[in-house]
Scaffold this motif. Structure first.
Motif, PDB file in Angstrom:
ATOM      1  N   GLN A  38       0.726  -1.303   0.143  1.00 55.78           N
ATOM      2  CA  GLN A  38      -0.081  -0.117  -0.173  1.00 55.78           C
ATOM      3  C   GLN A  38       0.928   1.322   0.105  1.00 55.78           C
ATOM      4  OE1 GLN A  38      -2.761   0.324   3.247  1.00 55.78           O
ATOM      5  NE2 GLN A  38      -4.602  -0.509   2.233  1.00 55.78           N
ATOM      6  N   PRO A  39       0.972   2.056  -1.055  1.00 49.69           N
ATOM      7  CA  PRO A  39       1.579   3.274  -1.094  1.00 49.69           C
ATOM      8  C   PRO A  39       1.126   4.276   0.118  1.00 49.69           C
ATOM      9  CG  PRO A  39       0.542   2.695  -3.278  1.00 49.69           C
ATOM     10  CD  PRO A  39       0.042   1.724  -2.480  1.00 49.69           C
ATOM     11  N   GLY A  40       2.170   4.758   0.685  1.00 48.73           N
ATOM     12  CA  GLY A  40       1.451   5.522   1.956  1.00 48.73           C
ATOM     13  C   GLY A  40       1.223   4.754   3.211  1.00 48.73           C
ATOM     14  N   GLY A  41       1.357   3.609   3.190  1.00 48.27           N
ATOM     15  CA  GLY A  41       1.001   2.590   4.152  1.00 48.27           C
ATOM     16  C   GLY A  41       1.684   2.978   5.730  1.00 48.27           C
ATOM     17  N   THR A  42       0.907   2.659   6.491  1.00 52.71           N
ATOM     18  CA  THR A  42       1.183   3.136   7.843  1.00 52.71           C
ATOM     19  C   THR A  42       1.609   1.824   8.509  1.00 52.71           C
ATOM     20  OG1 THR A  42      -0.559   2.954   9.070  1.00 52.71           O
ATOM     21  CG2 THR A  42      -0.020   5.102   8.070  1.00 52.71           C
ATOM     22  N   PRO A  43       2.370   1.792   9.895  1.00 52.57           N
ATOM     23  CA  PRO A  43       2.444   0.453  10.705  1.00 52.57           C
ATOM     24  C   PRO A  43       1.476  -0.258  11.011  1.00 52.57           C
ATOM     25  CG  PRO A  43       3.775   2.295  11.437  1.00 52.57           C
ATOM     26  CD  PRO A  43       3.181   2.882  10.468  1.00 52.57           C
ATOM     27  N   ALA A  44      -0.072   0.738  11.113  1.00 44.01           N
ATOM     28  CA  ALA A  44      -1.189   0.004  11.265  1.00 44.01           C
ATOM     29  C   ALA A  44      -1.662  -0.719  10.208  1.00 44.01           C
ATOM     30  CB  ALA A  44      -2.178   1.223  11.546  1.00 44.01           C
ATOM     31  N   THR A  45      -1.626   0.017   9.020  1.00 52.43           N
ATOM     32  CA  THR A  45      -2.436  -0.702   7.764  1.00 52.43           C
ATOM     33  C   THR A  45      -1.371  -1.941   7.548  1.00 52.43           C
ATOM     34  OG1 THR A  45      -1.068   0.682   6.357  1.00 52.43           O
ATOM     35  CG2 THR A  45      -3.232   1.145   6.897  1.00 52.43           C
ATOM     36  N   VAL A  46       0.074  -1.902   7.361  1.00 56.49           N
ATOM     37  CA  VAL A  46       0.886  -3.276   7.682  1.00 56.49           C
ATOM     38  C   VAL A  46       0.465  -4.136   8.382  1.00 56.49           C
ATOM     39  CG1 VAL A  46       3.182  -3.865   7.734  1.00 56.49           C
ATOM     40  CG2 VAL A  46       2.627  -1.676   6.474  1.00 56.49           C
ATOM     41  N   ALA A  47       0.150  -3.805   9.626  1.00 51.73           N
ATOM     42  CA  ALA A  47      -0.076  -4.777  10.649  1.00 51.73           C
ATOM     43  C   ALA A  47      -1.441  -5.662  10.276  1.00 51.73           C
ATOM     44  CB  ALA A  47      -0.323  -4.182  11.874  1.00 51.73           C
ATOM     45  N   LEU A  48      -2.478  -4.684   9.789  1.00 50.89           N
ATOM     46  CA  LEU A  48      -3.739  -5.402   9.410  1.00 50.89           C
ATOM     47  C   LEU A  48      -3.729  -6.233   8.145  1.00 50.89           C
ATOM     48  CD1 LEU A  48      -5.994  -2.102   9.763  1.00 50.89           C
ATOM     49  CD2 LEU A  48      -6.402  -4.254  10.771  1.00 50.89           C
ATOM     50  N   THR A  49      -2.916  -5.794   7.020  1.00 51.98           N
ATOM     51  CA  THR A  49      -2.697  -6.475   6.049  1.00 51.98           C
ATOM     52  C   THR A  49      -1.981  -7.929   6.316  1.00 51.98           C
ATOM     53  OG1 THR A  49      -2.454  -4.537   4.675  1.00 51.98           O
ATOM     54  CG2 THR A  49      -1.505  -6.503   3.579  1.00 51.98           C
ATOM     55  N   ALA A  50      -0.890  -7.805   7.243  1.00 53.33           N
ATOM     56  CA  ALA A  50      -0.092  -8.942   7.542  1.00 53.33           C
ATOM     57  C   ALA A  50      -0.987  -9.963   8.101  1.00 53.33           C
ATOM     58  CB  ALA A  50       1.023  -8.529   8.304  1.00 53.33           C
ATOM     59  N   ALA A  51      -1.922  -9.452   9.034  1.00 50.54           N
ATOM     60  CA  ALA A  51      -2.732 -10.393   9.660  1.00 50.54           C
ATOM     61  C   ALA A  51      -3.939 -10.904   9.031  1.00 50.54           C
ATOM     62  CB  ALA A  51      -3.639  -9.770  10.985  1.00 50.54           C
ATOM     63  N   GLY A  52      -4.108 -10.405   7.617  1.00 48.71           N
ATOM     64  CA  GLY A  52      -5.081 -10.784   6.628  1.00 48.71           C
ATOM     65  C   GLY A  52      -6.487 -10.277   7.436  1.00 48.71           C
ATOM     66  N   THR A  53      -6.692  -9.125   8.094  1.00 45.33           N
ATOM     67  CA  THR A  53      -8.005  -8.447   8.542  1.00 45.33           C
ATOM     68  C   THR A  53      -8.413  -7.638   7.566  1.00 45.33           C
ATOM     69  OG1 THR A  53      -6.802  -8.743  10.611  1.00 45.33           O
ATOM     70  CG2 THR A  53      -8.674  -7.217  10.345  1.00 45.33           C
ATOM     71  N   ALA A  54      -9.779  -7.833   7.360  1.00 44.53           N
ATOM     72  CA  ALA A  54     -10.682  -7.102   6.380  1.00 44.53           C
ATOM     73  C   ALA A  54     -10.702  -5.522   7.045  1.00 44.53           C
ATOM     74  CB  ALA A  54     -12.127  -7.714   6.210  1.00 44.53           C
ATOM     75  N   TYR A  55     -10.486  -4.702   6.268  1.00 44.08           N
ATOM     76  CA  TYR A  55     -10.405  -3.236   6.673  1.00 44.08           C
ATOM     77  C   TYR A  55     -10.474  -2.449   5.577  1.00 44.08           C
ATOM     78  CZ  TYR A  55      -5.569  -2.686   5.343  1.00 44.08           C
ATOM     79  OH  TYR A  55      -4.431  -2.414   4.699  1.00 44.08           O
ATOM     80  N   THR A  56     -11.259  -1.392   5.626  1.00 41.83           N
ATOM     81  CA  THR A  56     -11.227   0.046   4.734  1.00 41.83           C
ATOM     82  C   THR A  56     -10.413   1.147   5.130  1.00 41.83           C
ATOM     83  OG1 THR A  56     -13.334  -1.010   4.142  1.00 41.83           O
ATOM     84  CG2 THR A  56     -12.768   1.387   3.514  1.00 41.83           C
ATOM     85  N   VAL A  57      -9.579   1.673   4.332  1.00 42.31           N
ATOM     86  CA  VAL A  57      -8.806   3.007   4.836  1.00 42.31           C
ATOM     87  C   VAL A  57      -9.666   4.325   4.339  1.00 42.31           C
ATOM     88  CG1 VAL A  57      -6.892   4.314   4.067  1.00 42.31           C
ATOM     89  CG2 VAL A  57      -6.571   1.862   4.227  1.00 42.31           C
ATOM     90  N   ARG A  58     -10.001   4.939   5.104  1.00 43.17           N
ATOM     91  CA  ARG A  58     -10.807   6.016   4.984  1.00 43.17           C
ATOM     92  C   ARG A  58      -9.894   7.634   5.119  1.00 43.17           C
ATOM     93  NH1 ARG A  58     -16.746   5.178   6.451  1.00 43.17           N
ATOM     94  NH2 ARG A  58     -16.875   7.252   5.673  1.00 43.17           N
ATOM     95  N   SER A  59      -9.586   8.208   4.317  1.00 45.85           N
ATOM     96  CA  SER A  59      -8.895   9.355   4.454  1.00 45.85           C
ATOM     97  C   SER A  59      -9.612  10.820   4.238  1.00 45.85           C
ATOM     98  CB  SER A  59      -7.656   9.494   3.324  1.00 45.85           C
ATOM     99  OG  SER A  59      -8.125   9.505   2.139  1.00 45.85           O
ATOM    100  N   TYR A  60      -9.134  11.750   4.899  1.00 44.47           N
ATOM    101  CA  TYR A  60      -9.912  13.147   4.797  1.00 44.47           C
ATOM    102  C   TYR A  60      -8.684  14.172   4.896  1.00 44.47           C
ATOM    103  CZ  TYR A  60      -9.313  12.783   9.797  1.00 44.47           C
ATOM    104  OH  TYR A  60      -8.924  12.721  11.198  1.00 44.47           O
TER     105      TYR A  60
END
Length: 166
Positions: free
Chosen positions: A9-31
Motif C-alpha cells: 500500500q503506497p503511503g501505508g502506515t505500521p497500522a495498515t501493514v499490521a492489518l494486511t499482514a494479519a489478513g484482516t478485512a479493513y477499509t482505509v478512509r482518508s480526509y
C-alpha cells in the motif's frame, strides 16, 4: 514476504501493514486534516460523514506506572477510574504526550491502537460492540481504518470494558 506487505500500500502506515499482514478485512478512509480543528476525533467523524459514536479515539494513559491504551468513542470522554479498574490498576492519568508519541511511534492525533512501536495493554470501550464496524486512526492525522470491533480486539489483545462516558 513481510517486506511485500509494507510496499503493498503506497503511503501505508505500521497500522495498515499490521492489518494486511494479519489478513484482516479493513477499509482505509482518508480526509483532509485541518490543523485548526479543535478535536482530531470530531474532525474525523465530520469529514468522513460517520456518526461520532462509531469513530473511536486512541488515548494513552499511565495506569500505576504502565502505559495503557484506551480506545473510546470521540463522542465521549475516557473514564480514568474505569480504565484503571479494567486492567486491575488503582490509578490512571493521561500520559505525557511526548512519551505517548515516543512509545507508540505515532504523533498525537494520529496514534493508532494498531502497529505500535511497543505493544501496550489496550482497553476498548464496550460500546464498540454495538456496531458492525468502527473507525480508528490508521497512524496519521487524516487517515482512519474501518474494521470490525472483534478484529480490533483480537489484533490488540484488548480487554473490552465500559471505559467511556458521555
Amino acid at each position: 514476504m513481510a517486506k511485500k506487505h509494507k510496499k503493498q500500500q503506497p503511503g501505508g502506515t505500521p497500522a495498515t501493514v499490521a492489518l494486511t499482514a494479519a489478513g484482516t478485512a479493513y477499509t482505509v478512509r482518508s480526509y483532509d486534516h485541518d490543523p485548526s480543528h479543535p478535536s482530531y476525533g470530531e474532525e474525523a467523524a465530520e469529514a468522513m460523514g460517520v456518526s461520532p459514536d462509531r469513530v473511536f479515539k486512541t488515548l494513552v494513559a499511565d495506569v500505576d506506572g504502565t502505559l495503557t491504551v484506551a480506545v473510546v468513542p470521540v463522542a465521549g470522554q475516557l473514564d480514568l477510574k474505569a480504565l484503571a479498574a479494567a486492567v486491575g490498576g488503582k490509578r490512571a492519568a493521561m500520559a505525557d504526550p511526548s512519551l505517548a508519541e515516543r512509545t507508540t511511534g505515532y504523533v498525537r492525533g494520529g496514534i493508532s491502537p494498531l502497529g505500535q512501536r511497543k505493544k501496550l495493554p489496550t482497553v476498548l470501550d464496550a460500546s464498540a460492540g454495538a456496531h458492525a464496524t468502527i473507525c480508528v486512526s490508521a497512524g496519521r492525522r487524516g487517515l482512519e481504518v474501518e474494521l470490525a470491533p472483534e478484529d480490533l480486539t483480537k489484533l490488540t489483545e484488548a480487554v473490552v470494558a465500559p471505559i467511556g462516558r458521555a
